[in-house]
Design an enzyme around this catalytic site. Structure first.
Site, mmCIF file in Angstrom:
data_model
loop_
_atom_site.group_PDB
_atom_site.id
_atom_site.type_symbol
_atom_site.label_atom_id
_atom_site.label_comp_id
_atom_site.label_asym_id
_atom_site.label_seq_id
_atom_site.Cartn_x
_atom_site.Cartn_y
_atom_site.Cartn_z
ATOM 1 N N GLU A 23 0.855 -1.200 0.000
ATOM 2 C CA GLU A 23 0.000 0.000 0.000
ATOM 3 C C GLU A 23 0.883 1.241 0.000
ATOM 4 O O GLU A 23 2.098 1.145 0.199
ATOM 5 C CB GLU A 23 -0.924 0.010 1.222
ATOM 6 C CG GLU A 23 -0.181 0.017 2.553
ATOM 7 C CD GLU A 23 -1.026 0.541 3.720
ATOM 8 O OE1 GLU A 23 -1.699 1.564 3.552
ATOM 9 O OE2 GLU A 23 -0.985 -0.077 4.798
ATOM 10 N N LYS A 157 -3.722 -2.226 15.362
ATOM 11 C CA LYS A 157 -3.389 -1.409 16.550
ATOM 12 C C LYS A 157 -4.492 -1.538 17.586
ATOM 13 O O LYS A 157 -5.670 -1.592 17.256
ATOM 14 C CB LYS A 157 -3.277 0.050 16.140
ATOM 15 C CG LYS A 157 -1.945 0.380 15.544
ATOM 16 C CD LYS A 157 -1.395 1.672 16.156
ATOM 17 C CE LYS A 157 0.033 1.885 15.725
ATOM 18 N NZ LYS A 157 0.103 2.249 14.297
HETATM 19 N N1 PSU Z 1 -2.982 1.212 10.753
HETATM 20 C C1 PSU Z 1 -1.673 1.443 10.968
HETATM 21 N N2 PSU Z 1 -0.962 2.178 10.048
HETATM 22 C C2 PSU Z 1 -1.562 2.689 8.922
HETATM 23 C C3 PSU Z 1 -2.954 2.412 8.709
HETATM 24 C C4 PSU Z 1 -3.614 1.667 9.650
HETATM 25 O O1 PSU Z 1 -1.130 1.009 11.962
HETATM 26 O O2 PSU Z 1 -0.888 3.379 8.121
HETATM 27 C C5 PSU Z 1 -3.624 2.916 7.455
HETATM 28 C C6 PSU Z 1 -3.727 1.783 6.428
HETATM 29 O O3 PSU Z 1 -3.544 2.335 5.134
HETATM 30 C C7 PSU Z 1 -5.155 1.310 6.593
HETATM 31 C C8 PSU Z 1 -5.861 2.610 6.902
HETATM 32 O O4 PSU Z 1 -5.689 0.671 5.456
HETATM 33 O O5 PSU Z 1 -4.963 3.311 7.753
HETATM 34 C C9 PSU Z 1 -7.203 2.400 7.578
HETATM 35 O O6 PSU Z 1 -7.844 3.640 7.713
HETATM 36 P P1 PSU Z 1 -9.346 3.677 8.283
HETATM 37 O O7 PSU Z 1 -9.203 3.272 9.719
HETATM 38 O O8 PSU Z 1 -9.774 5.105 8.111
HETATM 39 O O9 PSU Z 1 -10.134 2.701 7.470
#
Ligand code: PSU
Ligand code: MN
Length: 300
Positions: A23, A157
């Protein structure tokens, strides 16, 4: 052209070789502070190549969805970028966004379209805490269920609701498999204390599960969990306290929706004075390596 696949990537896929998708949100300012984002990118690419696979970074650049970037283009994703989840990919193309940093969900879409079966990331998005108040569930979960790609991650996380995240994945029918671990990993922390739904001992065993999943004609993905290497794992109590503070700050600043994850990640990096970043780099490298080993196994 709306989707451009790098020549090295398409040639490797055509000859049955190993490719690992990555990604770009994690490498943008939304995921990691500079210059660690650049280090993470360089190290993930090196880990994939060292294991005998070809890296394919996903992103939207100048309105074109890309799978595989040239080294000269890396700086585009390291700078300011707009977050692109799966539902934003078409918008980013049609509206010619300058730089769209793809999340896990958008990357799974692009990897699947390119015919790539293995994807590496740091941590996935999931069900946020207090979901009954705001309904925030990451689009990553739906994308894991709908695209035929194996995701290698270090769990999620613990600012998320990890038990509900696991329940949601079960509901969606996504296999969650730990490689040589008994607990669902919690990103920079080696284990969350929650039992992992399934365990394999090695990448070879993982590859047999993936083959069986495909032979059954299952159309969705598999979530593979690899804990952060123990030497770089952070203390759970310390991180839990930092996360409580970061979530309180997010609520106070009225941060909502897609802004929540980048805000909390930034607050954790600041509060841990960079030790979370060291762990983040370690787990990202490790996931990239395991994903490459899996892709090599599957290409045999
Ligand atoms: N969790 C992490 N680091 C990240 C992300 C999530 O520890 O960089 C990023 C990833 O790209 C994941 C996105 O797909 O955040 C998820 O965002 P949301 O919670 O808004 O769906
Ligand atoms: Mn969300």
């Amino acid at each position: 052209m709306t989707l451009q696949i790098a020549t090295e990537v398409s040639d490797t896929l055509a000859s049955g070789g190993a490719v690992v998708a990555l990604e770009s949100t994690i490498f943008s300012h939304l995921g990691l502070p500079s210059p660690s984002n650049h280090t993470a990118l360089t190290e993930c690419i090196a880990a994939i190549r060292a294991a005998g696979a070809v890296p394919a970074i996903t992103a939207v650049i100048d309105g074109v969805a890309r799978v595989g970037l040239d080294e000269s283009e890396h700086e585009r994703i390291l700078g300011p970028a707009r977050k692109v989840g799966e539902r934003e990919v078409a918008l980013a193309i049609a509206q010619r966004w300058d730089v769209g940093a793809t999340t896990v969900s958008a990357s799974l879409l692009l990897a699947a379209r390119a015919g790539i079966g293995v994807f590496a990331t740091g941590g996935i998005g999931g069900v946020h805490r207090d979901v009954h108040l705001h309904g925030d569930i990451s689009a990553d979960l739906g994308a894991l269920a709908s695209h035929p790609v194996v995701t290698v991650c270090a769990g999620a996380k613990s600012f998320l609701d990890l038990p509900r995240t696991l329940e949601h994945l079960e509901m969606l029918g996504v296999p969650v498999i730990g490689v040589a671990c008994d607990e669902f990993p919690a990103f920079t922390v080696h284990s969350s204390g929650l039992p992992i739904p399934a365990r394999v001992e090695s990448v070879e065993q993982l590859a047999s599960v993936v083959r069986a999943h495909r032979e059954l004609g299952r159309s969705g993905g598999i979530l593979t969990c690899v804990p952060v290497p123990i030497a770089d794992s952070l203390d759970k109590a310390m991180i839990d306290a930092v996360i409580e503070d970061a979530l309180r700050a997010a609520t106070k600043a009225k941060i909502e929706g897609p802004k929540v994850t980048p805000f909390v990640l930034g607050a954790i990096a600041d509060a841990t004075k960079g030790t979370s970043v060291v762990a983040n780099l370690s787990l990202a490298r490790n996931n990239a390596r395991v994903a490459a080993e899996l892709s090599v196994q599957l290409s045999r």
